[in-house]
Design a protein around this motif. Structure first.
Motif, mmCIF file in Angstrom:
data_model
loop_
_atom_site.group_PDB
_atom_site.id
_atom_site.type_symbol
_atom_site.label_atom_id
_atom_site.label_comp_id
_atom_site.label_asym_id
_atom_site.label_seq_id
_atom_site.Cartn_x
_atom_site.Cartn_y
_atom_site.Cartn_z
ATOM 1 N N GLN A 193 10.566 -7.417 -34.568
ATOM 2 C CA GLN A 193 11.910 -7.506 -34.003
ATOM 3 C C GLN A 193 12.955 -6.887 -34.938
ATOM 4 O O GLN A 193 13.905 -6.240 -34.482
ATOM 5 N N LYS A 194 12.783 -7.074 -36.236
ATOM 6 C CA LYS A 194 13.701 -6.473 -37.209
ATOM 7 C C LYS A 194 13.644 -4.947 -37.117
ATOM 8 O O LYS A 194 14.675 -4.263 -37.182
ATOM 9 N N GLU A 195 12.447 -4.421 -36.970
ATOM 10 C CA GLU A 195 12.272 -2.976 -36.800
ATOM 11 C C GLU A 195 12.994 -2.490 -35.543
ATOM 12 O O GLU A 195 13.710 -1.466 -35.565
ATOM 13 N N ILE A 196 12.820 -3.217 -34.449
ATOM 14 C CA ILE A 196 13.464 -2.838 -33.192
ATOM 15 C C ILE A 196 14.982 -2.859 -33.341
ATOM 16 O O ILE A 196 15.685 -1.955 -32.858
ATOM 17 N N ALA A 197 15.509 -3.867 -34.027
ATOM 18 C CA ALA A 197 16.961 -3.965 -34.230
ATOM 19 C C ALA A 197 17.498 -2.746 -34.979
ATOM 20 O O ALA A 197 18.581 -2.229 -34.660
ATOM 21 N N ALA A 198 16.734 -2.239 -35.942
ATOM 22 C CA ALA A 198 17.161 -1.053 -36.694
ATOM 23 C C ALA A 198 17.166 0.179 -35.795
ATOM 24 O O ALA A 198 18.060 1.031 -35.896
ATOM 25 N N LEU A 199 16.196 0.277 -34.906
ATOM 26 C CA LEU A 199 16.145 1.406 -33.970
ATOM 27 C C LEU A 199 17.316 1.347 -32.992
ATOM 28 O O LEU A 199 17.934 2.375 -32.681
ATOM 29 N N LEU A 200 17.635 0.154 -32.526
ATOM 30 C CA LEU A 200 18.769 -0.003 -31.621
ATOM 31 C C LEU A 200 20.075 0.378 -32.316
ATOM 32 O O LEU A 200 20.952 1.014 -31.719
ATOM 33 N N LYS A 201 20.205 0.006 -33.571
ATOM 34 C CA LYS A 201 21.405 0.342 -34.341
ATOM 35 C C LYS A 201 21.574 1.855 -34.453
ATOM 36 O O LYS A 201 22.703 2.375 -34.462
ATOM 37 N N ALA A 202 20.460 2.578 -34.519
ATOM 38 C CA ALA A 202 20.514 4.041 -34.615
ATOM 39 C C ALA A 202 20.862 4.697 -33.280
ATOM 40 O O ALA A 202 21.114 5.897 -33.235
ATOM 41 N N GLY A 203 20.813 3.922 -32.196
ATOM 42 C CA GLY A 203 21.231 4.450 -30.904
ATOM 43 C C GLY A 203 20.126 5.007 -30.041
ATOM 44 O O GLY A 203 20.397 5.818 -29.142
ATOM 45 N N SER A 263 10.447 8.880 -35.421
ATOM 46 C CA SER A 263 11.737 8.210 -35.256
ATOM 47 C C SER A 263 11.671 6.770 -35.752
ATOM 48 O O SER A 263 12.706 6.156 -36.012
ATOM 49 N N ASP A 264 10.474 6.210 -35.900
ATOM 50 C CA ASP A 264 10.323 4.889 -36.503
ATOM 51 C C ASP A 264 10.772 4.883 -37.961
ATOM 52 O O ASP A 264 11.191 3.854 -38.484
ATOM 53 N N VAL A 265 10.649 6.039 -38.610
ATOM 54 C CA VAL A 265 10.972 6.154 -40.032
ATOM 55 C C VAL A 265 12.383 6.699 -40.234
ATOM 56 O O VAL A 265 13.149 6.205 -41.065
ATOM 57 N N PHE A 266 12.731 7.715 -39.468
ATOM 58 C CA PHE A 266 14.037 8.356 -39.588
ATOM 59 C C PHE A 266 14.730 8.394 -38.215
ATOM 60 O O PHE A 266 14.872 9.464 -37.609
ATOM 61 N N PRO A 267 15.148 7.245 -37.696
ATOM 62 C CA PRO A 267 15.747 7.224 -36.359
ATOM 63 C C PRO A 267 17.064 7.983 -36.270
ATOM 64 O O PRO A 267 17.347 8.609 -35.245
#
Length: 304
Positions: free
Chosen positions: A30-40, A212-216
Motif C-alpha cells: 500500500q505504501k508503494e501504491i501511495a507513492a505511485l499515486l503521488k506521482a500522478g 515506473s515502479d522505480v522512477f514514476p
C-alpha cells in the motif's frame, strides 16, 4: 469506491511486497501504491508479472486486490491481472475481482498450456464473459508462447467488454498493424518498456510500465512529453531511461525492478521462490545501472 477506466496514460505494473521471510506485506504494498499515486499515475495494474501473480495463493491474490482498492480510494482505476491455469479458474477469479470492487481486468492466456487461436479466443471470451468488468488482453508471445496477431484480434471485437490490448510482442510494427486491422475498436497499450517512445510515435493510448515502479516521476514526464509531441525533450529522458528500461525485457525483470525500488526507497528486493534475489556479478551490474541513472537524473519539466 470504484473508478471508471479510461484506458489511457501510465499504468504501473505494481510489485507485490514481501517481508524478508517471503510473507506477504500488504502495508508495504500500500505504501508503494501511495507513492505511485503521488506521482500522478493514471491507473494501477495489480497481480501482473511484476506482482508475482503465479507465486501467490488464491487468498493472497484477493487480499492484495482489496488492499490496493483501499489505498487507491477511487482516485485511479485498479486493474487486476488474471493469470490462471484453467479457463474455469480464470472465470472464478474474474467474478471474485468484481465482488472486491476491482475496476477492470488484464487477462493472460491460460498458463502452461500453449493454446491454438481457437482455444485462445475461447479462453479470453469466457473469462471476459464471467464478469461485467472491462478487459485488457495481454499479448506476450515471447513469454507465454501464445500470440494474438493483429488480424486475429478482429475476432475478439464481438466480445463487447474486451476493450484494450497490451501489446508486448517486442515488434513495434504491430502497433500500426493493430490500427490498420482493428481501427479504433481497441485501446492500445505498449507493454515493452524500452519501446514506449517508438510506440507512442506510432499511436498508442497508454503504457503498462515496469520501471515506473522505480522512477514514476520520470515515467510520467516521458509519457506527457510524448503525448504533447515534444519528442526532442522526450528523447533526452528516454536515452537516460533506456539502460534501465532494458531490464524490463530480461527474464529476471521482477528482481531487477524490486532491487531498484529498494535502492530508491520505494520497496524491498524480496521476491518469493522460485525467484531469488540477485547476487554476485549479476547484482553488481544492475546496481551499477541504477547508480549511474541516479547520478545523472534529469531535471523534469511538465509538458503543457
Amino acid at each position: 469506491m470504484s473508478a471508471a477506466v479510461t484506458w489511457a496514460g501510465v499504468f504501473p505494473a505494481v510489485t507485490t511486497q514481501f517481508k524478508v521471510d517471503e510473507v506477504l506485506d500488504l502495508p508495504a504494498t500500500q505504501k508503494e501504491i501511495a507513492a505511485l499515486l503521488k506521482a500522478g499515475v493514471n491507473g494501477l495494474i495489480m497481480l501482473g508479472t511484476c506482482g508475482e501473480n503465479c507465486s501467490l495463493t488464491a487468498d493472497e491474490k484477493r487480499a492484495v486486490l482489496a488492499a490496493a482498492k483501499e489505498v487507491a480510494g477511487g482516485k485511479v482505476p485498479v486493474i487486476s491481472g488474471v493469470s490462471e491455469f484453467t479457463t474455469a479458474s480464470g472465470m472464478q477469479f474474474a467474478r471474485d475481482a468484481e465482488k472486491i470492487g476491482i475496476d477492470g481486468l488484464m487477462v493472460l492466456p491460460g498458463m502452461v498450456y500453449k493454446s491454438d487461436p481457437r482455444e485462445t479466443l475461447n479462453h479470453f471470451a469466457k473469462v471476459a464473459g464471467a464478469s461485467g468488468l472491462p478487459v485488457m488482453i495481454y499479448n506476450n508471445p515471447l513469454v507465454y508462447g501464445v500470440d494474438i496477431r493483429p488480424e486475429a484480434l478482429k475476432a475478439y471485437g464481438d466480445v463487447k467488454n474486451i476493450v484494450a490490448i497490451k501489446e508486448s510482442s517486442d515488434d513495434v510494427r504491430r502497433i500500426t498493424d493493430l490500427h490498420n486491422e482493428t481501427g479504433t475498436r481497441f485501446k492500445i497499450f505498449a507493454g515493452v518498456d524500452d519501446l514506449v517512445l517508438e510506440s507512442a510515435v506510432l499511436g498508442i493510448d497508454g503504457w503498462v510500465s515496469g520501471l515506473s515502479d522505480v522512477f514514476p516521476d520520470e515515467a510520467m514526464a516521458l509519457w506527457q512529453l510524448c503525448k504533447a509531441s515534444r519528442y526532442e525533450e522526450a528523447r533526452a529522458i528516454y536515452r537516460w531511461f533506456t539502460p534501465l528500461l532494458h531490464l524490463d525485457t530480461e527474464i529476471k525483470l521482477v528482481q531487477h525492478i524490486k532491487l531498484g525500488q529498494q535502492i530508491v526507497g520505494l520497496g524491498t528486493e524480496t521476491v518469493r521462490a522460485p525467484r531469488m534475489m540477485l547476487e554476485g556479478e549479476e547484482r553488481k551490474r544492475v546496481i551499477g545501472l541504477y547508480e549511474a541513472a541516479l547520478a545523472n537524473r534529469p531535471q523534469l519539466k511538465k509538458a503543457a
